[in-house]
Design an enzyme around this catalytic site. Sequence first.
Site, PDB file in Angstrom:
ATOM      1  N   ASN A 177       0.869  -1.211   0.031  1.00  0.00           N
ATOM      2  CA  ASN A 177      -0.126   0.032  -0.165  1.00  0.00           C
ATOM      3  C   ASN A 177       0.949   1.290  -0.021  1.00  0.00           C
ATOM      4  O   ASN A 177       1.818   1.268   0.517  1.00  0.00           O
ATOM      5  CB  ASN A 177      -1.094  -0.213   1.115  1.00  0.00           C
ATOM      6  CG  ASN A 177      -0.440  -0.071   2.491  1.00  0.00           C
ATOM      7  OD1 ASN A 177       0.434  -0.904   2.558  1.00  0.00           O
ATOM      8  ND2 ASN A 177      -0.848   0.528   3.479  1.00  0.00           N
ATOM      9  N   VAL A 178       0.363   2.343  -0.685  1.00  0.00           N
ATOM     10  CA  VAL A 178       0.976   3.401  -0.774  1.00  0.00           C
ATOM     11  C   VAL A 178      -0.038   4.498  -0.288  1.00  0.00           C
ATOM     12  O   VAL A 178      -0.735   4.938  -1.362  1.00  0.00           O
ATOM     13  CB  VAL A 178       1.660   3.740  -2.087  1.00  0.00           C
ATOM     14  CG1 VAL A 178       2.263   5.087  -2.258  1.00  0.00           C
ATOM     15  CG2 VAL A 178       2.417   2.811  -2.805  1.00  0.00           C
ATOM     16  N   CYS A 185      -4.050   0.814  -2.449  1.00  0.00           N
ATOM     17  CA  CYS A 185      -4.027  -0.590  -1.781  1.00  0.00           C
ATOM     18  C   CYS A 185      -2.991  -1.533  -2.434  1.00  0.00           C
ATOM     19  O   CYS A 185      -2.420  -1.148  -3.453  1.00  0.00           O
ATOM     20  CB  CYS A 185      -5.589  -1.143  -2.066  1.00  0.00           C
ATOM     21  SG  CYS A 185      -6.701  -0.309  -1.212  1.00  0.00           S
ATOM     22  N   GLU A 242      -3.085  -4.374  -3.406  1.00  0.00           N
ATOM     23  CA  GLU A 242      -3.500  -5.159  -4.267  1.00  0.00           C
ATOM     24  C   GLU A 242      -3.547  -4.349  -5.755  1.00  0.00           C
ATOM     25  O   GLU A 242      -3.239  -4.926  -6.883  1.00  0.00           O
ATOM     26  CB  GLU A 242      -5.166  -5.825  -3.949  1.00  0.00           C
ATOM     27  CG  GLU A 242      -5.544  -6.562  -3.104  1.00  0.00           C
ATOM     28  CD  GLU A 242      -5.466  -5.545  -1.669  1.00  0.00           C
ATOM     29  OE1 GLU A 242      -6.033  -6.269  -0.610  1.00  0.00           O
ATOM     30  OE2 GLU A 242      -5.144  -4.587  -1.516  1.00  0.00           O
ATOM     31  N   CYS A 301     -10.160  -5.158   0.709  1.00  0.00           N
ATOM     32  CA  CYS A 301     -11.360  -4.294   0.685  1.00  0.00           C
ATOM     33  C   CYS A 301     -12.378  -4.574  -0.562  1.00  0.00           C
ATOM     34  O   CYS A 301     -11.860  -5.361  -1.278  1.00  0.00           O
ATOM     35  CB  CYS A 301     -11.112  -2.875   0.819  1.00  0.00           C
ATOM     36  SG  CYS A 301     -10.325  -2.218  -0.823  1.00  0.00           S
ATOM     37  N   CYS A 351     -10.714  -4.014  -3.770  1.00  0.00           N
ATOM     38  CA  CYS A 351      -9.901  -4.815  -4.223  1.00  0.00           C
ATOM     39  C   CYS A 351     -10.536  -6.149  -4.596  1.00  0.00           C
ATOM     40  O   CYS A 351      -9.550  -6.848  -5.450  1.00  0.00           O
ATOM     41  CB  CYS A 351      -8.650  -4.786  -3.142  1.00  0.00           C
ATOM     42  SG  CYS A 351      -7.812  -3.331  -3.141  1.00  0.00           S
TER      43      CYS A 351
END
Length: 155
Positions: A63-64, A74, A76, A114, A117
């Site tokens: 994640n960024v 995310c 993903e 989530c 994603c």
Amino acid sequence: MSTSEPAAGGISDQDRTIPDDVEFDDLLAVARAIAERAYTPYSHFRVGAAGLTEDGRLVRGCNVENAGYGVTLCAECGMISELIAGGGGKLRRFVCVGGDEQLTREERVVVMPCGRCRQLLSEHAAPDLVILTPEGPRGMDAVLPQAFGPADLLP
């Protein structure tokens, strides 16, 4: 179909015969390692994702975060970007881990993607995709029932 045969979309709700460690030990290690590279100055919650493609490639992402929370990426998303940048394909196995930045690598636990994603994963899922969830391995149909997909866009 017997209860030991997976449904077309993965593992049926009745079938839980896939062992927890099927191809997931290596993916867990990769997801935990890449989580350490996450950029999380706001939530301090690092997430790592790892997947195995149909042709045997390993893809990963972390994640960024961003000060404009809506543009945070995310793990993903990063993994799917790597999948596409590496030539595309479909995912056969997937795992996502997360936890506070103070946790050690081995302390990061399996977390559920989530909803956004899950939709991304659905678009790039092989028919036999298995996702390691906190409750064990599940097929895509179990984690995103009645998913919206490309077929829904047809006239």
